[in-house]
Design an enzyme around this catalytic site. Structure first.
Site, short mmCIF file in Angstrom:
data_model
loop_
_atom_site.label_atom_id
_atom_site.label_comp_id
_atom_site.label_asym_id
_atom_site.label_seq_id
_atom_site.Cartn_x
_atom_site.Cartn_y
_atom_site.Cartn_z
N SER A 128 5.90 -8.42 -5.85
CA SER A 128 7.19 -7.20 -5.96
C SER A 128 8.12 -7.62 -6.59
O SER A 128 7.93 -8.98 -7.02
CB SER A 128 7.48 -6.51 -4.72
OG SER A 128 8.58 -5.57 -5.40
N LYS A 182 3.69 -4.57 1.49
CA LYS A 182 3.99 -4.51 0.25
C LYS A 182 3.78 -2.39 0.13
O LYS A 182 5.32 -2.04 -0.85
CB LYS A 182 2.40 -4.59 -1.21
CG LYS A 182 2.94 -4.24 -2.37
CD LYS A 182 4.33 -4.80 -2.98
CE LYS A 182 3.95 -3.93 -4.11
NZ LYS A 182 4.10 -3.91 -5.15
N HIS A 185 7.24 -1.06 1.95
CA HIS A 185 8.02 -1.83 0.74
C HIS A 185 8.68 -1.08 -0.18
O HIS A 185 9.62 -0.43 -0.37
CB HIS A 185 8.10 -3.34 0.53
CG HIS A 185 8.29 -3.49 -1.13
ND1 HIS A 185 8.54 -3.12 -2.02
CD2 HIS A 185 9.73 -4.74 -1.33
CE1 HIS A 185 9.33 -3.42 -2.77
NE2 HIS A 185 9.88 -4.89 -2.54
N ASN A 186 7.18 -0.69 -0.63
CA ASN A 186 7.60 0.75 -1.72
C ASN A 186 7.95 2.58 -1.51
O ASN A 186 9.12 2.61 -2.19
CB ASN A 186 6.30 0.83 -3.05
CG ASN A 186 6.40 0.04 -3.57
OD1 ASN A 186 6.85 -1.04 -3.50
ND2 ASN A 186 5.20 -0.22 -4.80
N GLU A 189 11.96 2.06 -0.77
CA GLU A 189 11.91 1.84 -2.28
C GLU A 189 12.00 3.27 -2.47
O GLU A 189 13.80 3.86 -3.01
CB GLU A 189 11.10 1.11 -3.03
CG GLU A 189 11.63 0.88 -4.73
CD GLU A 189 10.52 0.63 -5.19
OE1 GLU A 189 9.42 -0.59 -5.02
OE2 GLU A 189 10.06 1.06 -6.64
#
Ligand code: NDP
Length: 476
Positions: A128, A182, A185-186, A189
């Protein structure tokens, strides 16, 4: 001479990662399906370090020291499988293929299992930080075997971001764990961006502030506990003036948010795992709602509230209340994301440490923020909290913020300013807090129409009430 590491797929991400390795003193073999890109990279940036360009897959593989470390940065999906199929036959047992693309973790699990059969390590790795991160230090989330991390970790930790001297890279767990983290994480976000966007919208519509003034508010917040990359860039975007029209940039951009799909994956996976990530889901839905121009056009005439904005004392304190609502809602979004990581870890046997994940998110990635230290601390204690919300620091923060948070949600409803992220976060908080939930009534409804049975608070076992007969209760 042989290369320490190789990168194939030299579009922007791959080129920047290759340059990052080279700038750290590693000899980097570089390869791309279309050789012109390889040549362009070496022509333009060859002076930054030691590159070994290869025009064919065979030459590329031959130039790598063994066990080989081959990083692929190609389009996710079918191209990734194609590249694996091209290289796997050229590799030998013990060699490693690192997939740094945005693969779905289920694909990574499948690929890892297939390559393990052939004696190869497949390391699905979340990266990222976008282009800039790839060049200057991303946050790196490698999955795959422990053994592969021993050989790869030092190189990846070399090029990752660092915070307080600690690299933003750690072995997440086996097979798809890195890509799973990941993905979450997105998702976080998306939630974080949505909450910030709601804050802006409320300040604008409740107080009549101009984008430039709101930029200043965000700059102030960025000096406090909300300090983060997303708050920082929000202020930049809001302060920007469109050169063509002289209007605030944010007023000339079409208000339909797009997505590449990782937020959607997060929610789909959460549904499968049964994890309530309502804040992330609202963020994904908010983007999709914004894109439905036909619905929005048709709804333009629908009646709205009579109240138009805040005045007096309520207006005076509103910006501060929004800061509190934002902080509290952000805590909830992260708590939901951590829950999803724990649920995935349990389902797939990954043994992921949420504190370590928060630690490597402190730098390099899009959600980097001061507040992540607090999550690491919460999970570093001997007794890890069941939910982030009950970790001491967060419980206190939520307690201090909750009155303001409730007023912000109330104000949004009264003024007709949509705040799905704030409302969903508050509802999650209140639902977890509630001693009793109306889920008991839902169980009654299910038993009534479908004989789905229910459990009782006072006895073990499952029961069914004969709703259509004498309403007597039977053990199920
Ligand atoms: P792209 O996703 O646009 O991928 C382009 C690269 O893939 C080129 O090198 C291209 O080669 C190669 N490629 C495509 N199809 C094939 C194929 N069938 N066989 C061999 N090579 C193929 O590049 P990005 O640099 O933007 O991203 C790379 C990966 O990193 C993606 O998976 C992306 O999701 C991920 N990622 C991107 C981030 C970003 O900010 N852009 C952030 C984090 C991850 P050719 O030149 O020959 O066409």
């Amino acid at each position: 001479e042989q290369a320490h590491i190789g990168v194939t797929g030299l579009a922007v991400m791959g080129s920047n990662l290759a340059r990052n390795f080279a700038r750290h003193g590693h000899t980097v073999a570089v390869h791309n399906r279309t050789p012109a890109r390889t040549r362009a990279l070496v022509e333009e940036f060859g002076g930054e370090g030691h590159f070994m360009p290869a025009e064919t897959a065979e030459r590329f593989v031959a130039s790598l020291e063994r066990p080989r470390r081959l990083v692929m940065m190609v389009k996710a999906g079918a191209p990734t499988d194609a590249v694996i199929e091209e290289f796997a036959p050229l590799l030998e047992p013990g060699d490693m293929i690192v997939d740094g693309g945005n693969a779905h973790f289920e694909d990574t699990r499948r690929r890892e299992a297939a390559l393990r059969e052939r004696g190869l390590h497949f390391v699905g790795t979340g990266i990222s930080g976008g282009e800039e991160g790839a060049l200057h230090g991303p946050s790196i989330m490698p999955g795959g075997s422990k053994e592969s991390y021993e050989a790869l970790g030092p190189l990846l930790e070399d090029i990752s971001a660092t915070v307080d001297g600690t690299p933003c890279c750690t072995h997440i767990g086996p097979d798809g764990a890195g890509h799973f983290v990941k993905m979450v994480h997105n998702g976080i976000e998306y939630a974080d961006m949505q909450l910030i966007a709601e804050s802006y919208d409320l300040l604008r519509r409740a107080l009549g502030m101009a984008p430039g003034e709101i930029a200043e508010v965000f700059r102030t917040w960025n000096r406090g506990r909300l300090e983060s990359y997303l708050i920082e860039i929000t202020a930049e975007v809001l302060a920007h003036t469109d050169a063509a029209t002289g209007k605030p940039f944010v007023d000339v951009v079409l208000d339909q948010a797009e997505q590449k799909g990782t937020g959607r994956w997060t929610v789909q996976t959460a549904l499968d795992l049964g994890v309530p990530v309502s804040g992330i889901a609202e963020a994904v839905f908010a983007r999709s709602l914004s894109g439905h121009a036909e619905l929005r056009d048709a709804a333009q005439g629908l009646p709205g509230p009579s109240a138009k904005g805040l005045t007096g004392a309520a207006a005076e304190r509103f910006a501060d209340e929004v800061e509190q609502a934002l902080y509290a809602s952000k805590i909830v979004a992260y708590a939901q994301g951590v829950h999803q990581i724990q649920a995935g870890s349990q389902e797939y046997g990954w043994d992921i440490d949420p504190g370590a994940v928060a630690r490597i998110w402190r730098g390099g990635c899009i959600i980097r923020a001061r507040f992540l230290n607090r999550i690491t601390e919460a999970y570093a204690r001997e007794r890890t909290p069941v939910t982030l919300l009950t970790a001491d620091y967060f419980t206190e923060a939520l307690g201090a913020a909750q009155d303001a948070w409730r007023r912000v949600v109330t104000t949004s409803a009264e003024l007709g300013v949509p705040a799905p992220g704030f409302s969903a976060a508050l509802a999650y908080y209140d639902a977890l807090r509630s001693e009793r939930l109306p889920a008991a009534l839902v169980q009654g409804q299910r038993d009534f129409f479908g004989a789905h049975t229910y459990r009782r608070t006072d006895r073990d076992g499952s029961f069914h009430t004969l709703w259509g007969a004498d309403r007597g209760e039977r053990p199920a």
